[in-house]
Design a protein around this motif. Structure first.
Motif, mmCIF file in Angstrom:
data_model
loop_
_atom_site.group_PDB
_atom_site.id
_atom_site.type_symbol
_atom_site.label_atom_id
_atom_site.label_comp_id
_atom_site.label_asym_id
_atom_site.label_seq_id
_atom_site.Cartn_x
_atom_site.Cartn_y
_atom_site.Cartn_z
ATOM 1 N N VAL A 61 0.865 -1.174 0.000
ATOM 2 C CA VAL A 61 0.000 0.000 0.000
ATOM 3 C C VAL A 61 0.908 1.233 0.000
ATOM 4 O O VAL A 61 1.700 1.424 0.921
ATOM 5 N N PRO A 62 0.811 2.090 -1.028
ATOM 6 C CA PRO A 62 1.721 3.239 -1.107
ATOM 7 C C PRO A 62 1.379 4.319 -0.078
ATOM 8 O O PRO A 62 0.226 4.492 0.302
ATOM 9 N N SER A 71 -10.555 8.313 -4.874
ATOM 10 C CA SER A 71 -11.391 7.344 -5.577
ATOM 11 C C SER A 71 -12.191 6.558 -4.546
ATOM 12 O O SER A 71 -11.798 6.450 -3.395
ATOM 13 N N CYS A 72 -13.297 5.998 -5.003
ATOM 14 C CA CYS A 72 -14.043 5.039 -4.196
ATOM 15 C C CYS A 72 -13.544 3.655 -4.582
ATOM 16 O O CYS A 72 -13.255 3.395 -5.747
ATOM 17 N N ALA A 73 -13.428 2.774 -3.601
ATOM 18 C CA ALA A 73 -12.926 1.431 -3.873
ATOM 19 C C ALA A 73 -13.862 0.381 -3.303
ATOM 20 O O ALA A 73 -14.521 0.603 -2.289
ATOM 21 N N CYS A 92 -13.042 5.155 0.728
ATOM 22 C CA CYS A 92 -12.341 6.193 -0.009
ATOM 23 C C CYS A 92 -10.833 5.947 0.074
ATOM 24 O O CYS A 92 -10.312 5.670 1.156
ATOM 25 N N VAL A 93 -10.155 6.048 -1.059
ATOM 26 C CA VAL A 93 -8.701 5.884 -1.102
ATOM 27 C C VAL A 93 -8.100 6.984 -1.969
ATOM 28 O O VAL A 93 -8.800 7.637 -2.743
ATOM 29 N N VAL A 99 -5.884 0.012 -5.690
ATOM 30 C CA VAL A 99 -6.415 -1.038 -4.835
ATOM 31 C C VAL A 99 -6.450 -2.389 -5.546
ATOM 32 O O VAL A 99 -6.214 -3.427 -4.939
ATOM 33 N N CYS A 100 -6.716 -2.375 -6.821
ATOM 34 C CA CYS A 100 -6.859 -3.636 -7.569
ATOM 35 C C CYS A 100 -5.524 -4.354 -7.774
ATOM 36 O O CYS A 100 -5.501 -5.508 -8.189
#
Length: 150
Positions: A61-62, A71-73, A92-93, A99-100
């Motif tokens: 995870v950065p 973005s919404c994830a 929210c990210v 995330v993918c």
């Protein structure tokens, strides 16, 4: 004349409010919690809190030191054999957090991943109303007010 101005201002308010707000996402961190998710407005604090949660399960995870791009994830891990959900995250990210492509810390055989990362309000699937529903209802109320006031 004043009735038309009031009508116009009410209509503009209902249409403009969704555009003035920040990105909103569905929020949950477990399969049972995602059956009725809450809502969160994206900010650096919510994205950082979700980053910390994702770090508990993922190794890459950065770190993002503040951003205005979110973005919404929707990230779900499930057993392919019986489609039993083992991990689910909605939230929210930062845009930079892909995330993918996150790598699980503990790899378990038989798991499959379903992932969505998107940039519009409530685009991470869950059963909630979007802002367009509020705009439609607000417009209908404004029309009714205009008829009553005229």
């Amino acid at each position: 004349m004043w009735k038309k101005i009031v009508f116009f201002l009410v209509l503009v308010a209902f249409v403009a409010v969704p555009f003035a707000n920040s990105l909103s996402c569905n929020k949950c961190t477990s399969p049972s919690g995602c059956k009725s998710p809450s809502s969160e407005t994206c900010s650096n604090s919510t994205a950082n809190a979700n980053k910390n949660f994702l770090e508990g399960y993922h190794s890459n995870v950065p770190t993002v030191n503040g951003s205005l791009s979110f973005s919404c994830a929707n990230l779900t891990y499930y057993h392919a054999a019986n489609y039993t959900h083992t991990f689910e995250f909605l939230g929210c990210v930062f845009n930079e957090t892909n995330v993918c492509n996150l790598a699980l810390t503990n790899t378990v055989s038989g798991w499959s991943r379903k992932c969505v990362q998107c940039g519009t309000d409530y685009c991470n699937p869950a059963g909630t109303y979007s802002s367009s529903v509020y705009t439609i209802v607000g417009s209908a109320i404004a029309v009714l007010l205009a008829k009553v006031l005229s």
